[in-house]
Design a protein around this motif. Sequence first.
Motif, short mmCIF file in Angstrom:
data_model
loop_
_atom_site.label_atom_id
_atom_site.label_comp_id
_atom_site.label_asym_id
_atom_site.label_seq_id
_atom_site.Cartn_x
_atom_site.Cartn_y
_atom_site.Cartn_z
N ASN A 174 0.85 -1.19 0.00
CA ASN A 174 0.00 0.00 0.00
C ASN A 174 0.89 1.24 0.00
O ASN A 174 1.94 1.25 0.63
CB ASN A 174 -0.90 0.03 1.22
N LEU A 233 -1.41 6.53 -3.27
CA LEU A 233 -2.43 5.88 -4.11
C LEU A 233 -3.75 5.69 -3.39
O LEU A 233 -4.60 4.93 -3.83
CB LEU A 233 -1.91 4.52 -4.58
N THR A 293 -5.58 2.06 -2.69
CA THR A 293 -5.19 1.07 -3.69
C THR A 293 -4.12 0.15 -3.13
O THR A 293 -3.16 0.59 -2.51
CB THR A 293 -4.65 1.77 -4.96
N THR A 294 -4.28 -1.14 -3.37
CA THR A 294 -3.29 -2.14 -2.97
C THR A 294 -2.65 -2.71 -4.22
O THR A 294 -3.34 -3.14 -5.14
CB THR A 294 -3.94 -3.27 -2.15
N LYS A 309 -11.02 -6.71 -6.95
CA LYS A 309 -11.38 -5.67 -7.92
C LYS A 309 -12.71 -5.05 -7.51
O LYS A 309 -13.62 -5.74 -7.09
CB LYS A 309 -11.53 -6.26 -9.32
#
Length: 86
Positions: A4, A8, A11-12, A85
């Motif tokens: 991470n 971001l 987001t991963t 997702k």
Amino acid sequence: MKVNSTGLGKTTMVAHFAELSKAEENGSGAMVLNIEATEPVHWSIKATVGGDDLRMFAKLLLKPSILFRAIWLVCFGKSVSSPEKK
């Protein structure tokens, strides 16, 4: 591994260690660790690692609960799955 980054948001990324080599600096004794992020972006991350970094890593790894978990992961751990997702 999953990574991470505060830049971001939530987001991963999925990443892996790509290479560990000697640094090309003048007798520094350092090493360069290359990490490749593959999902959802492709980034190459290079970290120069010195003796102080390795000593800190060893200190963290040698805590009994962490060392037991690390040995268990080496013997029985599976790959980390891709992030979900949305």
